[in-house]
Design an enzyme around this catalytic site. Sequence first.
Site, short mmCIF file in Angstrom:
data_model
loop_
_atom_site.label_atom_id
_atom_site.label_comp_id
_atom_site.label_asym_id
_atom_site.label_seq_id
_atom_site.Cartn_x
_atom_site.Cartn_y
_atom_site.Cartn_z
N GLY A 1 0.82 -1.22 0.00
CA GLY A 1 0.00 0.00 0.00
C GLY A 1 0.84 1.26 0.00
N CYS A 2 1.91 1.25 0.76
CA CYS A 2 2.78 2.43 0.84
C CYS A 2 3.52 2.65 -0.47
CB CYS A 2 3.76 2.28 2.00
SG CYS A 2 2.91 2.19 3.60
N ASN A 3 3.88 1.57 -1.15
CA ASN A 3 4.54 1.68 -2.45
C ASN A 3 3.62 2.38 -3.45
OD1 ASN A 3 6.52 0.12 -1.24
ND2 ASN A 3 6.07 -1.72 -2.42
#
Length: 154
Positions: free
Chosen positions: A45-47
């Site tokens: 998700g952070c990527n």
Amino acid sequence: MNTLQAGDKAPEFTLLDQNEKEVSLNQFSGKKVLVYFYPKAMTPGCNVQAQGLRDSLEELKSLNVEVLGLSPDAPKRLAKFTEKFDLNFSLLSDEDHAIADAFGVWGLKKFMGKEYDGIHRISFLVDENGVVEHVFNKFKTKNHHEVVLEHIKG
């Protein structure tokens, strides 16, 4: 968890970035700053969220908006994250989560039946005078940048 709201003064901070240089919120005086909190570098998700902001950065800058990503990751991990995804904005290390606490985004989370303390994925648009203009807390990681741009453009 007492999350800052629109109209609140944003807490001043100075943290180390991915290059181990100090970055302060007040150095962006006269610009808007998107302060976005994310749980952990190099996770799916952070990527996706970081790549969306990377790809929108020129448009954000044309609207007088800078981007600062904050997580509890150490600067070395942030450097790897920046390099892996060719990120073009500062990632700041909030290892003791003091700034996450100050913004009210550190608190109890639940994942796969387990409870733990961590960063809630919330972003703040801080205006030119250091006041929270808008809080983004309802978005998917893949369209975070679109939600931000939509709000800024009105």
